[in-house]
Scaffold this active site. Structure first.
Site, PDB file in Angstrom:
ATOM      1  N   ILE A 141       0.861  -1.188   0.000  1.00 21.31           N
ATOM      2  CA  ILE A 141       0.000   0.000   0.000  1.00 21.31           C
ATOM      3  C   ILE A 141       0.900   1.241   0.000  1.00 21.31           C
ATOM      4  O   ILE A 141       1.018   1.938   1.014  1.00 21.31           O
ATOM      5  CB  ILE A 141      -0.971   0.009   1.200  1.00 21.31           C
ATOM      6  CG1 ILE A 141      -1.752  -1.303   1.283  1.00 21.31           C
ATOM      7  CG2 ILE A 141      -1.938   1.182   1.080  1.00 21.31           C
ATOM      8  CD1 ILE A 141      -2.676  -1.407   2.483  1.00 21.31           C
ATOM      9  N   PRO A 142       1.546   1.519  -1.140  1.00 21.62           N
ATOM     10  CA  PRO A 142       2.353   2.741  -1.192  1.00 21.62           C
ATOM     11  C   PRO A 142       1.447   3.961  -1.055  1.00 21.62           C
ATOM     12  O   PRO A 142       0.318   3.969  -1.551  1.00 21.62           O
ATOM     13  CB  PRO A 142       3.023   2.680  -2.559  1.00 21.62           C
ATOM     14  CG  PRO A 142       2.268   1.674  -3.346  1.00 21.62           C
ATOM     15  CD  PRO A 142       1.556   0.786  -2.384  1.00 21.62           C
ATOM     16  N   HIS A 143       1.930   4.973  -0.358  1.00 24.55           N
ATOM     17  CA  HIS A 143       1.107   6.159  -0.148  1.00 24.55           C
ATOM     18  C   HIS A 143       1.997   7.381   0.020  1.00 24.55           C
ATOM     19  O   HIS A 143       3.169   7.273   0.347  1.00 24.55           O
ATOM     20  CB  HIS A 143       0.193   5.986   1.068  1.00 24.55           C
ATOM     21  CG  HIS A 143       0.917   5.568   2.305  1.00 24.55           C
ATOM     22  ND1 HIS A 143       1.279   4.259   2.549  1.00 24.55           N
ATOM     23  CD2 HIS A 143       1.371   6.274   3.364  1.00 24.55           C
ATOM     24  CE1 HIS A 143       1.901   4.185   3.712  1.00 24.55           C
ATOM     25  NE2 HIS A 143       1.980   5.393   4.231  1.00 24.55           N
ATOM     26  N   GLY A 144       1.390   8.527  -0.247  1.00 26.16           N
ATOM     27  CA  GLY A 144       2.132   9.761  -0.118  1.00 26.16           C
ATOM     28  C   GLY A 144       1.213  10.958  -0.036  1.00 26.16           C
ATOM     29  O   GLY A 144       0.037  10.887  -0.383  1.00 26.16           O
TER      30      GLY A 144
END
Length: 152
Positions: free
Chosen positions: A65-68
């Site tokens: 779950i890459p997030h930014g």
């Protein structure tokens, strides 16, 4: 949480050929940027890459779950991918990843960001849901399965 408010069919891709974490993050940037006015695909890529440098967003069981956060974003946007072949994502269980849900949020939406991450992680922790996502045969089927409140 109604995930269809974050994820759109044009940001959903089934059976993507992703050769590396970097290539996948670049693809996420290309898919998300058009939905984020004033944001480039490179902005998205850099935001995700900077977060990955803090520690992998591979949560285990083949899921990441890459997030930014983006100062230029005016709304949250998500991208959902399944990969043709699992890739190394430096996940906490050291297993390769084949389901990726990326989340990009405006800089100031800290609480919404955390709530959304928790809801997505809970959904992607359900084996019946991830099994259904892995079995999806098209972008539309993948989108429909994931946004269904009763993900199989």
């Amino acid at each position: 949480m109604d995930l269809s408010t974050l994820l759109s069919p044009d940001c959903t891709r089934c059976a993507v050929a992703g050769s590396s974490k970097k290539k996948v993050l670049e693809l996420i940037g290309q898919l998300a940027a058009p939905r984020l006015s004033g944001t480039t695909s490179f902005d998205v890529f850099e935001s995700l890459l900077n977060r990955e440098r803090l520690g992998s967003t591979g949560i285990g069981l083949g899921v990441a779950i890459p997030h930014g956060r983006l100062g230029t974003a005016n709304k949250p946007v998500a991208v959902l991918l399944t990969l043709e072949e699992p890739i190394d994502f430096d996940a906490i269980d050291n297993q390769p990843v084949d389901i990726i849900f990326a989340l990009l949020v405006p800089e100031e939406e800290h609480e919404q960001h955390l709530q959304t991450l928790a809801a997505v992680a809970q959904r992607l922790n359900e084996k019946s849901c991830t099994r259904g996502l892995r079995d999806a045969k098209s972008d539309q089927e993948l989108y429909t399965l994931f946004t269904d409140k009763d993900c199989p």
